[in-house]
Scaffold this active site. Structure first.
Site, PDB file in Angstrom:
ATOM      1  N   GLY A   1      -1.420  -5.118   8.949  1.00 16.35           N
ATOM      2  CA  GLY A   1      -2.713  -5.205   8.266  1.00 16.35           C
ATOM      3  C   GLY A   1      -2.651  -6.066   7.022  1.00 16.35           C
TER       4      GLY A   1
ATOM      5  CG  ASP B   1      -0.379   0.250   2.523  1.00 13.50           C
ATOM      6  OD1 ASP B   1       0.870   0.371   2.609  1.00 13.50           O
ATOM      7  OD2 ASP B   1      -1.137   0.360   3.505  1.00 13.50           O
TER       8      ASP B   1
ATOM      9  CB  CYS C   1       0.845  -2.299   4.874  1.00 11.70           C
ATOM     10  SG  CYS C   1       0.817  -3.191   6.444  1.00 11.70           S
TER      11      CYS C   1
ATOM     12  CG  HIS D   1       9.185 -28.246  10.467  1.00  9.40           C
ATOM     13  ND1 HIS D   1       9.009 -27.694  11.713  1.00  9.40           N
ATOM     14  CD2 HIS D   1      10.483 -28.644  10.406  1.00  9.40           C
ATOM     15  CE1 HIS D   1      10.152 -27.743  12.383  1.00  9.40           C
ATOM     16  NE2 HIS D   1      11.063 -28.309  11.604  1.00  9.40           N
TER      17      HIS D   1
ATOM     18  CB  THR E   1       2.604  -1.958  10.960  1.00 10.41           C
ATOM     19  OG1 THR E   1       1.378  -2.499  10.446  1.00 10.41           O
ATOM     20  CG2 THR E   1       2.359  -0.587  11.576  1.00 10.41           C
TER      21      THR E   1
ATOM     22  CG  HIS F   1      10.740 -24.440  11.723  1.00  8.07           C
ATOM     23  ND1 HIS F   1      10.934 -24.398  13.081  1.00  8.07           N
ATOM     24  CD2 HIS F   1      11.874 -24.999  11.210  1.00  8.07           C
ATOM     25  CE1 HIS F   1      12.113 -24.926  13.396  1.00  8.07           C
ATOM     26  NE2 HIS F   1      12.720 -25.279  12.254  1.00  8.07           N
TER      27      HIS F   1
HETATM   28  C1  RB5 Z   1      -2.048   2.925   6.296  1.00  8.59           C
HETATM   29  O1  RB5 Z   1      -2.025   4.198   6.848  1.00  8.59           O
HETATM   30  C2  RB5 Z   1      -1.662   1.897   7.338  1.00  8.59           C
HETATM   31  O2  RB5 Z   1      -2.742   1.686   8.193  1.00  8.59           O
HETATM   32  C3  RB5 Z   1      -1.245   0.610   6.682  1.00  8.59           C
HETATM   33  O3  RB5 Z   1      -0.170   0.855   5.838  1.00  8.59           O
HETATM   34  C4  RB5 Z   1      -0.790  -0.504   7.597  1.00  8.59           C
HETATM   35  O4  RB5 Z   1       0.194  -0.072   8.468  1.00  8.59           O
HETATM   36  C5  RB5 Z   1      -1.844  -1.263   8.258  1.00  8.59           C
HETATM   37  O5  RB5 Z   1      -1.612  -2.249   8.985  1.00  8.59           O
END
Ligand code: RB5
Length: 146
Positions: free
Chosen positions: A69, A7, A64, A132, A66, A97
């Site tokens: 998501g 994203d 993304c 595994h 983090t 694994h």
């Molecule tokens: C987008 O702002 C952010 O929510 C997305 O990139 C991600 O980190 C979601 O888990």
């Protein structure tokens, strides 16, 4: 062949990893996004997952902000085992694994050099099978039991 998608939160890291992969001889399929404009990460997770499940790519990379998501979204799709990794050891284990067919990274969490180390640990590892395989089969069974 490696499918890759992000994203907007992972767009810059995706571009850097694409460059690294291409410079190192990997074929890549870029599933977007193609700019820093806001998009919804489940849509990108679905695109990369479909390429992997179709057998058009051996493995996928999802990014993304983090890595959370987009990995949650990908793991809703039967047959996908997406591992959200922030270190090379976990990335290697995710393959050896868990036979993870997608690695997920956080573009706002992990710097480019570390992301490349994580990615190489994942790509260089092979599934070990044996006990595994039995556990991965149980993961697959959960897809139809719930
Ligand atoms: C987008 O702002 C952010 O929510 C997305 O990139 C991600 O980190 C979601 O888990």
């Amino acid at each position: 062949m490696i499918a890759i998608g992000s994203d907007h939160g992972g767009y810059e890291l995706k571009e850097q990893l694409l460059q690294f992969l291409e410079e190192n001889g990997y074929e890549t399929e870029d599933c977007g996004t193609f700019s820093g404009e806001s998009v919804d990460y489940p849509d990108i997770a679905e695109k990369v997952a479909k390429v992997v499940l179709a057998g058009d790519a051996e493995r996928g990379i999802l990014i993304c902000g983090t890595g959370i998501g987009i990995s949650i979204a990908a793991n809703k799709i039967n047959g996908i085992r997406a591992a959200h990794c922030t270190d090379p050891y976990s990335a290697r284990m995710a393959r050896e694994h868990n036979n993870a067919n997608i690695i997920a990274l956080g573009g706002r969490i992990t710097g480019t050099e570390l992301a490349i180390e994580i990615l190489c640990a994942y790509l260089d590892a092979e599934f070990q099978g044996g006990r595994h395989q039995r556990r991965v089969d149980k993961i697959t069974a959960l897809e139809t039991q719930n």
